[in-house]
Design an enzyme around this catalytic site. Structure first.
Site, short mmCIF file in Angstrom:
data_model
loop_
_atom_site.label_atom_id
_atom_site.label_comp_id
_atom_site.label_asym_id
_atom_site.label_seq_id
_atom_site.Cartn_x
_atom_site.Cartn_y
_atom_site.Cartn_z
N HIS A 1 0.80 -1.25 0.46
CA HIS A 1 0.18 -0.13 0.35
C HIS A 1 0.88 1.35 0.33
O HIS A 1 2.52 0.94 0.00
CB HIS A 1 -0.93 0.34 1.06
CG HIS A 1 0.14 -0.37 2.35
ND1 HIS A 1 0.47 0.61 3.61
CD2 HIS A 1 -0.18 -1.02 3.72
CE1 HIS A 1 0.74 0.69 3.80
NE2 HIS A 1 0.47 -0.36 4.70
N CYS B 1 3.31 -5.08 6.42
CA CYS B 1 3.26 -4.79 5.65
C CYS B 1 4.38 -3.90 4.35
O CYS B 1 4.93 -3.26 5.14
CB CYS B 1 1.71 -3.59 5.15
SG CYS B 1 0.22 -4.48 5.62
#
Length: 282
Positions: free
Chosen positions: A241, A257
Site C-alpha cells: 500500500h 505490510c
C-alpha cells in the site's frame, strides 16, 4: 587436592554433550548457559590439566563457535535465492530500463500482440480476458478515455507480472514475463514483522478506507496509513500500500505490510493485475 575440569566442546557441527545436531540450531540462550570459566571439583580422583592444555582447549572452543548473521541479497549464496532474486541480481539498472522500454516504447516484448476491436468489446472485458489491467491497455495505446470502436487496432500485453520484496535491502523489484523491469524502495515491517513466503494479490482498492482498532480513517485522511492504493495478499491483513510517511521509505517502519511512495504504488497498481505472484524474502 586435585581438581576436575569440565569442558564442553563443539565438534564437527554437533555437541558431544547431546546438544543440537547442527551448528545453525545453536541458540544464543544455549551458548549463554555454557561455562565461561573452568570449574573445579575437590574430589580426590580429579586431575588438574596444565595451563597450556587449558588455554588450547579454550581457543578451540572459541574457534568452533558459530555466529549467525543476516545476509543481504548480494551476500547470500546464489543457490539459496529464489528464482526472482537470482534474476534481479543478474540484471543491471540499464538492462531493467531496456526491458521496460520493450513494453512501453518499442512494444516488442514477447507478451505484446495486436488486437482488432470487435463489437461488444470494452477495455474492462479485454483486460479480464488477457490477465492485464485497463490502465495498462490505456498506457500502451495512449488512450485518454475508455471509449473504443470496432475495427480499431490496439496493443495488449498479456504477459505475467510478478513482484519480489527483499527485506534485507527494503527493495521491491517488478518483473514482466520473468524479466526484471524496475526497482523501488519500500518500507517493511518493524521488528522483522513482514511475513516471508510466496503470496498472491487477491484484491485491489483505489483510495482505500483504513479500519483499525474500531476507528475508521477515510480516503485522503492525514491519518490513513494506507495512502492511495491497497493491493491485498491471500494472507489476510497483509499487502502492498501507499504511505503518509514518505520519509520512512527504505526502512523497517510498517506493522508488517509493504509500504511504497504513493506515486510508486499507483504505478504498480496500474500494471499488476489481481492474481499476480508476490515473493517476500529475508
Amino acid at each position: 587436592m586435585k581438581s576436575q575440569m569440565i569442558i564442553t566442546l563443539i565438534v564437527s557441527g554437533f555437541f558431544l554433550t547431546g546438544g543440537p545436531a547442527f551448528a545453525e540450531d545453536v541458540s544464543p540462550e544455549f551458548l549463554a548457559e555454557q561455562p565461561t570459566e573452568f570449574e573445579t571439583d575437590s574430589s580426590e580422583n580429579s586431575e588438574v590439566p596444565d595451563q597450556e592444555f587449558a588455554s588450547q582447549a579454550l581457543e578451540n572452543l572459541q574457534e568452533e563457535t558459530v555466529e549467525v548473521v543476516s545476509l543481504s541479497q548480494e551476500e547470500k549464496p546464489v543457490e539459496l535465492l529464489t528464482d526472482l532474486a537470482q534474476i534481479a541480481l543478474r540484471t543491471s539498472p540499464a538492462q531493467m530500463k531496456q526491458n521496460l522500454d520493450k513494453i512501453f516504447v518499442s512494444k516488442t516484448a514477447a507478451g505484446i500482440f495486436s488486437y482488432t476491436i470487435q463489437s461488444g468489446d470494452s477495455l474492462y472485458v479485454l483486460a479480464r480476458k488477457n490477465n492485464t489491467t485497463v490502465d495498462l491497455i490505456r498506457k500502451l495505446n495512449h488512450l485518454e478515455k475508455d471509449v473504443i470502436y470496432p475495427g480499431d487496432e490496439i496493443k495488449i500485453f498479456s504477459g505475467d507480472f510478478s513482484i519480489l520484496v527483499d527485506k534485507s535491502s527494503n527493495r521491491l523489484t517488478l518483473f514482466a514475463d520473468g524479466q526484471a523491469v524496475k526497482e523501488y524502495k519500500v518500507s517493511t515491517g518493524k521488528n522483522n514483522s513482514t511475513p516471508v513466503g510466496e503470496f498472491k494479490i487477491t484484491d485491489k482498492l483505489v483510495n482505500p478506507t483504513w479500519f483499525k482498532s474500531g476507528a475508521i480513517y477515510a480516503p485522503g485522511s492525514p491519518d490513513n496509513e494506507l495512502g492511495t492504493r491497497w493491493l491485498g495478499f491471500d494472507k489476510p491483513g497483509y499487502g502492498i500500500h501507499g504511505t503518509i510517511e514518505p520519509e520512512k521509505i527504505g526502512t523497517q517502519a510498517s506493522e508488517g505490510c509493504i509500504r511504497m511512495l504513493n506515486q510508486d504504488v499507483e504505478e504498480i497498481d496500474s500494471l499488476v493485475p489481481s492474481g499476480a505472484r508476490v515473493v517476500i524474502q529475508d
